[in-house]
Design an enzyme around this catalytic site. Structure first.
Site, PDB file in Angstrom:
ATOM      1  N   ASP A 181       0.904  -1.144   0.000  1.00 34.37           N
ATOM      2  CA  ASP A 181       0.000   0.000   0.000  1.00 34.37           C
ATOM      3  C   ASP A 181       0.939   1.188   0.000  1.00 34.37           C
ATOM      4  O   ASP A 181       1.506   1.529   1.051  1.00 34.37           O
ATOM      5  CB  ASP A 181      -0.901   0.002   1.239  1.00 34.37           C
ATOM      6  CG  ASP A 181      -1.906   1.138   1.176  1.00 34.37           C
ATOM      7  OD1 ASP A 181      -1.496   2.270   0.845  1.00 34.37           O
ATOM      8  OD2 ASP A 181      -3.096   0.906   1.454  1.00 34.37           O
ATOM      9  N   HIS A 182       1.141   1.790  -1.161  1.00 34.55           N
ATOM     10  CA  HIS A 182       2.246   2.750  -1.248  1.00 34.55           C
ATOM     11  C   HIS A 182       2.043   3.969  -0.344  1.00 34.55           C
ATOM     12  O   HIS A 182       2.994   4.646  -0.008  1.00 34.55           O
ATOM     13  CB  HIS A 182       2.533   3.142  -2.705  1.00 34.55           C
ATOM     14  CG  HIS A 182       1.568   4.122  -3.287  1.00 34.55           C
ATOM     15  ND1 HIS A 182       0.315   3.760  -3.715  1.00 34.55           N
ATOM     16  CD2 HIS A 182       1.661   5.458  -3.517  1.00 34.55           C
ATOM     17  CE1 HIS A 182      -0.301   4.836  -4.175  1.00 34.55           C
ATOM     18  NE2 HIS A 182       0.491   5.873  -4.069  1.00 34.55           N
ATOM     19  N   HIS A 244      -5.840   2.914   0.969  1.00 38.67           N
ATOM     20  CA  HIS A 244      -5.073   4.078   1.424  1.00 38.67           C
ATOM     21  C   HIS A 244      -5.759   4.854   2.568  1.00 38.67           C
ATOM     22  O   HIS A 244      -5.129   5.153   3.582  1.00 38.67           O
ATOM     23  CB  HIS A 244      -4.821   5.051   0.268  1.00 38.67           C
ATOM     24  CG  HIS A 244      -4.220   4.408  -0.944  1.00 38.67           C
ATOM     25  ND1 HIS A 244      -3.262   3.421  -0.881  1.00 38.67           N
ATOM     26  CD2 HIS A 244      -4.433   4.613  -2.276  1.00 38.67           C
ATOM     27  CE1 HIS A 244      -2.914   3.065  -2.107  1.00 38.67           C
ATOM     28  NE2 HIS A 244      -3.619   3.758  -2.963  1.00 38.67           N
TER      29      HIS A 244
END
Ligand code: BG6
Length: 484
Positions: A181-182, A244
């Site tokens: 999950d950047h 996010h």
């Protein structure tokens, strides 16, 4: 696992795709330049259907770096890096191609080695890839650890997420699985835990006794661009909220972990996620920007939401009664991700009847990364008047223009170091889908909040303002849209 396995190989499946060129190679190159990868013994192997030779693959990646990340490129460092790049042509769906890959790996590793398998392939291929890696003996850990990295989406609902977990677990243990999950790799998202737990002055007021509400905004200026076909199936809830936004929420709302260790952190995250109450449809807003339906790949009568705002409630001692307002959308007025904690107003007015604005603490995730605290100050030369002023910290003024590495750099390094703190665990994935799954059917049911059309370049649908107003607040807009 043999103690001498210090060679690391990163195998990228789907290596001819965008992600490799835009994110993975620039991140690995930057780690290499900083000396964070062992120069002697790191190898990066691309695997995909395009028939590159090793040299053609190297040239392709060099072109990509020069065009897409010119400031990060350095010809001399690249000369040292390029020989560490290799290529194996192959199809993720063809079992025989894994044999060819295995032979190349043996040849370049020349002995025991640790391996990262990066699945930069279409999500429907994750189970296929895991299965073939297992069948080809490539998940076997006798000659070094094996870790697999997968990109979101981790399923499209609870049932498909469970199927995916089952398929991955048939080959890899949870300790070997890294779900990207950047947002969690962004420095400013990581800083939330440091801000809360490395200081003593905020945590005592970080609760229902002092906080009136929390807002999490992830607003995008770009529209769906060329991703219409994917996005029309996904929509903003699956694309941004399930991952996010809820991950950012865990960082703000979780209890302090007993240690800064992956299990302790992930336990606290799962705990706070499971305390979130089912989302009330009448506390949701959905919107679609005008013109979305004519984007490539989008159905002309699409009802997909490109914007949503939701009020979440966390039923625990710390947050009982405090609304968490989350919003995200595309084609908005500016790109900004920020979290605002709105504190309660003073209980008693001694300065007359003038309304006193709330203290606001803003954690600016991007751009103009920083932290801002809004306080009231006396207006000079006026007996009782006051103004809202900001105490501001900007990363770039303290740590320099280039102080913030790309999210992928941190995350790839953590995979190699075996630190899973920044990667969502299977239980978090399930809880977040459980939370999100009822919303789309509720939006399709009679009496659902309407799909509001909003103008591209605006702040989104009017219903979002009305939702905030119903909760006694307003959206604390876009500090980070403005330059300091
Ligand atoms: C991705 C979404 O996960 O995050 C995209 O699929 C979105 O739709 C992107 O644009 C936003 O990431 P960032 O880092 O640009 O804020």
């Amino acid at each position: 696992m043999p103690a001498d396995a210090h060679t690391i190989t990163v195998v990228i499946f789907g290596a001819s795709g965008d992600l490799t060129e835009r994110k993975l190679i620039p991140a690995l190159f930057s780690l290499f330049r900083k000396g964070r990868l062992p120069e002697c013994c790191v190898n990066i192997v691309g695997f995909s259907r395009t028939p590159y030779s090793h040299d053609a693959f190297r040239a392709h990646l060099r072109d990509g770096m020069e065009t897409l990340a010119p400031t990060a490129f350095d010809a001399e460092a690249w000369r040292a890096f390029a020989p560490r790049l290799w290529y194996a042509p192959g199809d993720t769906q063809t079992p025989g191609d894994y044999g060819t890959l295995r032979a190349l790996l043996r040849e370049i590793e020349g002995g025991p080695a640790n391996r990262v398998y990066y699945a930069a392939v279409a999500p429907q291929l994750f189970p296929v890839l895991a299965g073939h890696l297992g069948d080809a003996g490539l998940a076997d850990q006798r000659e070094g650890w094996r870790r697999i990295v997968i990109e979101k989406p981790f399923g499209t609902d609870l049932a498909s997420a469970r199927d995916l977990t089952r398929a991955l677990h048939a080959v890899f243990d949870e300790e070997q699985i890294y779900r990207m999950d950047h947002y969690l790799g962004k420095e400013t998202a990581q800083n939330i835990l440091f801000f809360r737990f490395a200081n003593t002055i905020f945590e005592p007021v970080w609760n229902r006794n002092y906080v009136a509400g929390v807002q999490i905004s992830v607003l995008e200026e770009l529209d769906v661009g060329r991703r219409g076909a994917y996005y029309d199936q996904s929509g903003v809830l699956r694309d941004m909220f399930q991952n996010h936004l809820l991950q950012l929420l865990t960082l703000v709302a979780m209890e302090p972990p007993a240690s800064f260790d992956a299990t302790a952190i992930r336990n606290e995250k799962a705990k706070v996620l499971s305390a979130i109450q089912p989302i009330a449809p009448d506390e949701t807003v959905r919107g679609q920007y005008a013109g979305y339906r004519s984007a490539n790949g989008v159905a002309p009568d699409s009802h997909t939401a490109t914007y949503a705002a939701l009020a979440l409630r966390i039923a625990n001692w710390r947050w009982q009664g405090v609304p968490f307002l989350l919003r995200s959308g595309k084609a908005l007025t500016c790109r900004t991700s920020e979290i605002t904690i709105e504190f309660q107003r003073p209980p008693h007015r001694i300065f007359g009847e003038a309304a006193i604005g709330a203290n606001l603490l803003t954690l600016a995730i991007q751009p103009n990364e920083g932290i801002h605290l809004r306080v009231q100050a006396k207006t000079p030369d006026q007996p009782r008047e006051m103004a809202a002023v900001d105490m501001e910290f900007y990363y770039r003024s303290y740590f320099g223009e280039n102080g913030l590495p790309e999210a992928y750099e941190r995350l790839l390094l953590d995979v190699m170091l075996g630190d899973q703190s920044l990667f969502p665990r299977e239980d978090q994935i399930e809880i977040t889908w459980q939370l999100m799954d009822p919303v789309p059917p509720a939006w399709a049911a009679p009496g659902a909040p309407p799909l509001e059309t909003y103008a591209p370049g605006s702040w989104g649908p009017a219903g979002a303002e009305a939702l905030a107003a119903r909760l006694g607040t307003l959206w604390h807009l876009g500090r980070t849209c403005r330059l300091p």
